[in-house]
Design an enzyme around this catalytic site. Structure first.
Site, short mmCIF file in Angstrom:
data_model
loop_
_atom_site.label_atom_id
_atom_site.label_comp_id
_atom_site.label_asym_id
_atom_site.label_seq_id
_atom_site.Cartn_x
_atom_site.Cartn_y
_atom_site.Cartn_z
N ASP A 498 -11.93 -16.79 16.98
CA ASP A 498 -11.30 -15.48 17.22
C ASP A 498 -11.85 -14.87 18.51
O ASP A 498 -12.96 -15.18 18.95
CB ASP A 498 -11.63 -14.58 16.02
CG ASP A 498 -10.70 -13.41 15.88
OD1 ASP A 498 -9.80 -13.24 16.72
OD2 ASP A 498 -10.85 -12.64 14.91
N GLU A 501 -10.61 -13.09 24.37
CA GLU A 501 -9.86 -12.34 25.38
C GLU A 501 -10.68 -11.30 26.13
O GLU A 501 -10.13 -10.38 26.73
CB GLU A 501 -8.67 -11.61 24.73
CG GLU A 501 -7.87 -12.41 23.74
CD GLU A 501 -8.42 -12.32 22.32
OE1 GLU A 501 -9.34 -11.52 22.07
OE2 GLU A 501 -7.94 -13.07 21.45
N ASP A 563 -2.95 -10.33 15.48
CA ASP A 563 -2.95 -9.16 14.59
C ASP A 563 -1.58 -8.49 14.56
O ASP A 563 -1.01 -8.19 15.61
CB ASP A 563 -3.99 -8.15 15.07
CG ASP A 563 -5.40 -8.73 15.07
OD1 ASP A 563 -5.61 -9.76 14.41
OD2 ASP A 563 -6.28 -8.15 15.74
#
Length: 775
Positions: A498, A501, A563
């Site tokens: 995860d 970014e 998400d």
């Protein structure tokens, strides 16, 4: 250097927002004005920007130069705008608003920038008690667009590889006295061309008529609304109306292109002129620049194969990845994980993978929460035997838990994030995580700022945390060694990679020699590779589960759509994301079925989403952290049934989960065929039928493997559903009825039915799968 005010010409470098301490635009064009901002301490009562023309050949101003004082005015940042950028409601949206907003901003508008040699400016702040301080000088030189033949003396630039599709005379370079900053050029489009690709895109399958860019970004929810993505690529297919397709049916001309760069790119896909796809590419700002564009002619599969030959392709993963994945952000104890898996067993809902997110202390993301141990001040790796797990703690025996889950046929995936908290990020951290940070910096393993200091995450999630520089094998080995015991000693099966970014800054420094403008987009590729290599080292398949990526990510594991809220709109956008990602070579892909954020979905959305997910490469549910408040937001079927009061949820979900189990062999074989042939596993219809209008009129239908056509129900209250069947003979998998294609058909869609048809010639081999389900 002033202690009263701060100014960063590029600001925090959020790709889509402005911070109060930057100038806008960062690189103005000749004749434009700039808004120049600073952040000031509360005691500052006035700020003046001293503005000077910069003489040719000299940086900054000089004492003999004429100064134009520009009086600055206080400004207020809009926290609401920042929250909207992050997707609106939610704890991450609030965090983003806080990171961009704030008081103490001052700004002024510059005069028009007409002098090509540039300007210098600085700030003089005055406090309430009359004290003054001046900042450093900053330079800015305006740029202009120019043709290749008109580049200034001493500058050279070239664009190669686009022959045959490049619009003659369309190449222009953005040039200042500092160097060459961008190039833009046009590729020709014919009337009716469709353009698909650019990585994972949520807003539309066909990007014709739209504008977009390619930069890795954490858009927290509403990706389709804002047109942003975690997983961009400067690659796309162009599908026309005459030529050869991949399958029977009307032919279509097709080609594709790949801008061979890891820097940011922008695309005007016929939005300004329908006959031109205008590409703009960020460059390094040096006097010598080159850009290479690959163009591939052929069918969509031939185009994709040529692209993957360059950038890498997926490998076959074990069949267990095609079983149901289950997780919840608040499953933060061994007891909760066991209880959730026990309930799956008791309700006869088969599950193949559990993703445990809240297992660690969320400081270093490598030690189970509640473990006791003697710290390693040098940051050296641990073994499982170094830890004691309290019997009354959150994770009393991780190895026994993993062994038990394995005995049930359930694989275990642990959450990761490539960030390390520091004393700058929050107080009260364990001494071990502080030692890890010191070791990272001391050993040269951290991403660095231009001045050599360690980069501290500028984003809103885990702010001011350190980032390991995963661009080099040396640091990948160092960082994964700390997680080695999880695989070697505890037998973990994979990692949820995860949060890749968080590299913001054009001038960050990476160990592979790249600056941030060139290296930031590649960060999630290195990240997934690092954890995949760790698993390979111990003889396991490289199971990484990422939401972010870039060109080259095709070769590294599994992806999910990130998400999203539990809405029908998000459902539709997620299907589009899967189809566009597949068009760019992402094979193993899924989403948080029915959304993961906010209040739980209604029963209809949940079951329609689950039904669609049965026929996607990865089927998984997940739910967002809600601070352990009631009602919980778990997306387990029994919890959704309890919240909605709908007694259909558990039995219908059970039936769908068993159907998924029955499809594992088909999915495994189909994935192997995809890896061998590059025909996407979750395949948009244009791959096989590019010249048939129905392929474009029904952009959310897809082929799953060679034989199953899926037309998921994506609207509420539907009792019937229309789908387009391509030319050929088909069989409705639920009734066994033969249907002739080349037309739109309609069928009833009770809540437990997903509209799916099988190619008639393959029906004998798949009939048994659906007959066992009552089809």
């Amino acid at each position: 250097m002033s202690t009263l005010i701060s100014h960063r010409p590029h600001g925090i470098e959020h790709p889509y927002a402005v911070s109060p301490d930057q100038r806008v635009p960062v690189l103005p064009e000749v004749g434009e004005t700039m808004t120049i901002g600073v952040q000031a301490r509360p005691e500052v009562s006035s700020v003046v920007c001293e503005w000077r023309t910069r003489p040719a050949g000299r940086r900054h101003g000089g004492s003999e130069d004429t100064v134009s004082p520009l009086v600055m005015a206080p400004v207020t940042s809009s926290a609401a705008d920042a929250a909207a950028l992050a997707g609106g409601e939610g704890h991450l949206a609030e965090a983003q608003a806080a990171s961009i907003g704030g008081s103490g901003g001052w700004a002024v508008t510059s005069p028009p920038l007409d002098e090509p040699d540039g300007y210098a400016y600085r700030f003089v702040a005055t406090t309430d008690d009359g004290r003054t301080e001046a900042s450093d000088w900053y330079d800015v030189a305006p740029a202009r667009w120019t043709a290749s033949a008109d580049l200034p003396t001493g500058m050279t630039a070239s664009l190669t590889g686009a022959a045959g599709h490049l619009v003659p005379g369309s190449v222009e370079w953005l040039v200042s006295v500092e160097g060459i900053h961008r190039v833009r050029f046009a590729l020709g489009l014919a009337e009716g061309d469709h353009v698909v690709g650019f990585g994972e895109r949520y807003d539309a399958l066909d990007q014709a008529g739209r504008r977009l860019d390619a930069v890795v970004f954490e858009q927290y929810k509403s990706q389709g609304v804002h047109g942003r993505t975690y997983l961009p690529m400067p690659f796309a297919h162009v599908i026309g109306t005459g030529g050869a397709g991949d399958s029977d049916g009307p032919a279509a001309s097709s080609w594709g292109f790949h801008v061979r760069t890891s820097r940011r790119t922008w695309f005007d896909v016929g939005a300004t002129r329908p006959d031109r796809l205008v590409v703009e590419v960020a460059l390094g700002g040096t006097p010598e620049e080159t850009v290479d564009v690959a163009c591939y002619d052929g069918t969509p599969t031939e185009v994709l194969r040529a692209f993957l030959d360059e950038v890498g392709r997926a490998e076959e993963l074990p069949s267990w990845v095609f079983r149901l994945w289950a997780s919840g952000n608040e499953w933060n104890t061994e007891a909760l994980v066991r209880e959730r898996m026990d309930t799956h067993r008791d309700l006869d809902i088969p599950v193949g993978v559990v993703v445990i997110e809240a297992w660690s202390d969320e400081e270093g993301i490598m030690i189970f929460r509640d473990a006791t141990y003697v710290p390693h001040p040098d940051g050296s790796p641990f073994a499982a035997d170094d830890f004691t797990f309290p019997a009354d703690g959150a994770w009393p025996d991780p190895r026994a838990m993993v062994d038990d889950l394995h005995a049930r046929g359930i694989k275990v995936v642990l959450w990761q994030i490539p960030l390390l908290k520091t004393a700058r990020s929050e107080e009260g951290l364990h001494e071990q995580v502080l030692a890890e940070g010191e070791a990272m910096v001391r050993g040269g393993h951290a991403v660095r700022e231009a001045d050599g200091t360690a980069y501290l995450n500028r984003g809103w999630w885990f702010p001011k945390s350190l980032m390991p520089d995963l661009s080099t094998q040396r640091t990948r080995d160092w960082w994964t060694a700390k997680r080695d015991y999880l695989v070697r000693d505890l037998d973990i099966d994979g990692f949820k990679t995860d949060g890749g970014e968080h590299a913001w800054g054009h001038d960050l420094r990476y160990g592979d020699g790249r600056r941030g403008d060139e290296g930031n987009n590649l960060y999630p590729v290195h990240y997934a590779r690092a954890l995949g290599d760790l698993l390979r080292k111990h003889g396991k398949a490289p199971i990484t589960f990422s939401r972010s990526g870039f060109t080259g990510s095709q070769a590294h594991g599994i992806f999910w759509a990130g998400d999203e809220d539990s809405t029908w709109e998000a459902f539709r956008h997620s299907i589009t994301a899967g189809l566009t990602a597949a068009s760019c070579g992402i094979v193993y892909w899924g989403w948080d079925l029915a959304g993961f954020s906010g209040p739980g979905p209604d029963a209809e959305l949940y079951l329609r989403a689950a039904g669609a997910s049965v026929f996607m490469p990865i089927m998984q549910y997940h739910s967002e952290f809600n601070h352990h408040q009631l009602p919980l937001r778990d997306r387990t079927p029994w919890h959704v049934a309890e919240l909605t009061g709908d007694e259909r949820v558990v039995p219908v979900f059970r039936r769908l989960a068993h159907l998924r189990e029955a499809l594992v062999d088909y999915l495994t074989t189909s994935a192997a065929q995809t890896v061998a042939t590059d025909r996407p596993l979750m395949r948009p219809l244009f791959f096989d039928h590019p010249g048939e209008p129905g392929a474009w009129d029904h952009p959310q239908q897809w082929m799953l493997g060679a034989d199953l056509l899926v037309a998921a129900v994506t609207e509420p209250a539907a009792t019937t559903w229309r789908a387009w069947l391509p030319t050929g003979e088909w069989v409705d998998v639920w009734t066994g009825a033969a249907v002739t294609g080349g037309a739109v058909v309609e069928r009833d869609v009770p809540i437990d039915v997903v509209p799916v048809w099988c190619r008639a010639e393959s029906w004998p081999s798949l009939r048994g799968v659906f007959e066992r389900m009552g089809g």
